[in-house]
Enzyme design. Structure first.
Site, short mmCIF file in Angstrom:
data_model
loop_
_atom_site.label_atom_id
_atom_site.label_comp_id
_atom_site.label_asym_id
_atom_site.label_seq_id
_atom_site.Cartn_x
_atom_site.Cartn_y
_atom_site.Cartn_z
N TRP A 1 0.82 -1.23 0.00
CA TRP A 1 0.00 0.00 0.00
C TRP A 1 0.85 1.28 0.00
CZ3 TRP A 1 -5.09 1.85 0.45
CH2 TRP A 1 -5.22 3.14 0.98
N ASN B 1 0.03 5.71 0.26
CA ASN B 1 -0.84 6.88 0.13
C ASN B 1 0.03 8.12 -0.06
OD1 ASN B 1 -1.22 5.90 3.17
ND2 ASN B 1 -1.66 8.04 3.34
N ASP B 2 -0.09 9.14 0.74
CA ASP B 2 0.51 10.45 0.42
C ASP B 2 1.99 10.44 0.00
OD1 ASP B 2 -1.78 10.66 1.90
OD2 ASP B 2 -0.87 11.79 3.53
N GLN C 1 3.90 7.57 2.15
CA GLN C 1 3.20 6.77 3.15
C GLN C 1 3.09 5.35 2.62
OE1 GLN C 1 1.42 8.06 6.41
NE2 GLN C 1 3.50 8.66 5.90
N TRP D 1 -4.01 0.06 4.16
CA TRP D 1 -3.39 1.08 4.97
C TRP D 1 -3.01 0.52 6.35
CZ3 TRP D 1 -4.35 3.54 9.65
CH2 TRP D 1 -3.62 4.73 9.85
N SER E 1 2.52 11.55 7.51
CA SER E 1 3.04 12.43 6.46
C SER E 1 3.90 13.59 6.97
CB SER E 1 1.88 12.98 5.64
OG SER E 1 1.41 11.94 4.83
N ARG F 1 -1.32 17.38 12.37
CA ARG F 1 -0.39 16.52 11.64
C ARG F 1 0.10 17.13 10.33
NH1 ARG F 1 -5.31 13.71 11.72
NH2 ARG F 1 -6.39 13.42 9.73
N ASP F 2 1.04 16.39 9.73
CA ASP F 2 1.56 16.61 8.37
C ASP F 2 2.35 17.92 8.23
OD1 ASP F 2 -0.02 14.34 8.02
OD2 ASP F 2 -1.70 15.48 7.22
N GLU G 1 -5.91 18.49 6.49
CA GLU G 1 -4.73 17.62 6.33
C GLU G 1 -3.73 18.14 5.28
OE1 GLU G 1 -6.33 13.14 7.22
OE2 GLU G 1 -6.31 13.71 5.12
C1 FRU Z 1 -3.73 11.98 4.42
C2 FRU Z 1 -3.36 11.38 5.76
C3 FRU Z 1 -2.46 12.29 6.56
C4 FRU Z 1 -1.74 11.34 7.44
C5 FRU Z 1 -1.54 10.17 6.54
C6 FRU Z 1 -1.55 8.85 7.25
O1 FRU Z 1 -4.06 11.02 3.46
O2 FRU Z 1 -4.53 11.05 6.49
O3 FRU Z 1 -3.16 13.29 7.26
O4 FRU Z 1 -0.52 11.86 7.89
O5 FRU Z 1 -2.59 10.20 5.61
O6 FRU Z 1 -1.25 7.81 6.37
#
Ligand code: FRU
Length: 495
Positions: free
Chosen positions: A63, A65-66, A82, A90, A123, A187-188, A246
């Site tokens: 998987w 993501n970001d 991610q 996830w 992230s 976060r992030d 986010e």
């Molecule tokens: C966005 C998010 C971020 C977080 C990450 C976790 O897609 O939710 O806010 O840091 O993914 O995987």
């Protein structure tokens, strides 16, 4: 747009993790958990599965993501992301890593930052510590500093002295940004060097309300911090808006290509944005919220810091495969959008972001077909024998009637009444300019990216073209004037 609808499952899981991870900070020495260094098991996985993107990045396995920590240093673009190193869904958030010299051909490397203590690595972003403010530099190579959310433990950092390959924890992995105390979901962190004030800046998405589960709790604000040393951060201001959610970014771009006239763009994961000014402490905008993508699959985008040529190149996560990768038995889940260059341009409605695939795509062209000033009837004949799997298609026409462009069975209609392209239920506004409209289409094994009117409106989709359909066709009034129709067949970046 309510992000919880878009992200569904993943955010429910993130929400549920709060109680478990609160106060996870400990004084023991934090060590990255090597169980998550699974990269050895990726080496035999190839890139030729039915849904495997051929000119977009995906992880060999598991998987993603970001995009995270996008930064250029010494001839290499770094793309961290991610990543679940042990599964197709996830979880176990880790920073995966890939490098490229052209932002298109990627080489995946061992995972860069692994979970430690009770924290997984959410992230964040990365910069080159050009002045060695961390004091960690070894030899000639500058240090790369990454700041991310150590989930449950605040914003933490790590640094690399080997050109981004491996990272050591900064300050034993402890939080380096004072917690807001408002809510634990902040976060992030996005960091960058602000030349005018000679400070490092960090922008953080924080929730607005103290009460978990309230509506207010979902949306947030942006907190801006400054630092001299990338480790001690002080709050400078808050930027309070209903729409922010986010993965905040704050970038500076020239207006109409004029490097002496620049504006700042703040955007969130859903690519809502505002344009304004930033003095190193406070961000002021005209409060006009714009939308940077009109499709269904674009999220959590970032741009490369420290660009070698001044370009701002954006990559986002293409969401909404709805588990298709997994259902089709793919070893991976998730992919990234094609890198696109961001520009700010003056339009009748004011300043606006434009987005355009980076020119390096031309290195992937194999065969090209070009037709100029022909009728739609003639185009139908010309396209009869064309067959291609991966394509970059551009059309410019004078709509007299509605027109349908089908690329491998994916239908895009131009609606004359609304002056928009339509793909399924999605509308991409593209008003006529001097009676003409333009559309550029990138199609890969599981994505469709639409760029209307030179990138004024962009829409990104997870989409699966019909496997046995390798055609491009146009439909509509046979006399419709096509000023130009250009089709480039692309080669895979993995061969
Ligand atoms: C966005 C998010 C971020 C977080 C990450 C976790 O897609 O939710 O806010 O840091 O993914 O995987």
């Amino acid at each position: 747009m309510n992000i919880n609808k878009v992200m569904g499952f993943k955010n429910v899981i993130i929400g549920m993790m709060f109680p478990v991870l609160l106060n996870a900070q400990t004084d023991t020495i934090a060590i990255q958990n090597q169980e998550f260094q699974t990269f050895d098991s990726y080496k035999d996985v190839g890139y030729n599965q039915t849904l495997r993107p051929q000119f977009h990045f995906s992880s060999k396995k598991n998987w993603i993501n970001d995009p995270n920590g996008m930064v250029y240093y010494d001839g290499e673009y770094h793309l961290y992301f991610q990543h679940n190193p042990t599964g197709i869904k996830w979880g176990n958030m880790t920073w995966g890593h890939a490098v490229s010299t052209d932002m298109i051909h990627w080489k995946q490397l061992p995972h860069a930052i692994l979970p430690y203590g009770k924290s997984t690595i959410f992230s964040g972003s990365a910069v080159v510590d050009t002045k060695n403010v961390l004091g960690k530099q070894k030899g000639k190579n500058k240090t790369i500093a990454a700041i991310y959310t150590a989930w449950g433990n605040g914003q933490a950092g790590a640094y690399s002295t080997d050109k981004g390959r491996t990272f050591q924890l900064l300050n034993n992995g402890k939080t380096i940004v004072p917690p807001t105390g408002i809510n634990k979901g902040e976060r992030d962190p996005y960091i960058f060097w602000h030349e005018a004030s000679k400070k490092w800046i960090l922008v953080l998405w924080i929730k607005r309300a103290a009460k978990e589960g309230s509506d207010e709790d979902k949306m947030g604000k942006v907190r801006i911090y400054t630092s001299d040393n990338l480790t001690d951060w002080s709050m400078a201001s808050d930027f309070d808006r209903e729409w922010v959610f986010e993965c905040m970014n704050l970038i500076e771009l020239p207006v109409d290509g004029n490097k002496k006239h620049k504006k700042w763009v703040v955007f969130d994961a859903g690519f809502h944005y505002e344009i304004g000014d930033f003095d190193g402490k406070t961000l002021t905008t005209d409060k006009k919220t714009l939308q940077g993508d009109f499709g269904k699959g674009f999220y959590a985008a970032q741009t490369f810091n420290n660009s070698p040529d001044g370009r701002r190149v954006l990559i986002g996560w293409m969401t909404n495969s709805n588990g298709a990768d997994e259902k089709e038995g793919m070893p991976f889940s998730g992919q990234f959008s094609f890198p696109s260059k961001l520009d700010l341009r003056t339009t009748k409605e004011g300043l606006k972001l434009y987005r355009w695939p980076i020119k390096e795509i031309e290195n992937l062209y194999t065969k090209s077909y070009q037709f100029k000033n022909i009728s739609l009837g003639k185009a139908v004949e010309k396209l009869d024998n064309l067959k291609a799997e991966l394509m970059d298609v551009s059309i410019e026409f004078e709509p007299k009637d509605s027109l349908k462009l089908s690329v491998r069975g994916l239908d895009i209609n131009y609606n004359l009444n609304s002056e928009s392209f339509e793909y399924g239920n999605f509308k991409i506004h593209a008003p006529m300019i001097d009676g003409k409209v333009k559309l550029r289409v990138l199609v890969d094994r599981s994505s469709l990216e639409l760029f209307a009117n030179d990138g004024a409106s962009v829409a990104t989709f997870f989409a699966i073209p019909k496997a046995d359909n390798l055609s491009v066709s146009v439909n509509g009034g046979l006399e419709t004037k096509i000023h130009s129709l250009v089709i480039h067949e692309l080669k895979s970046v993995w061969k």
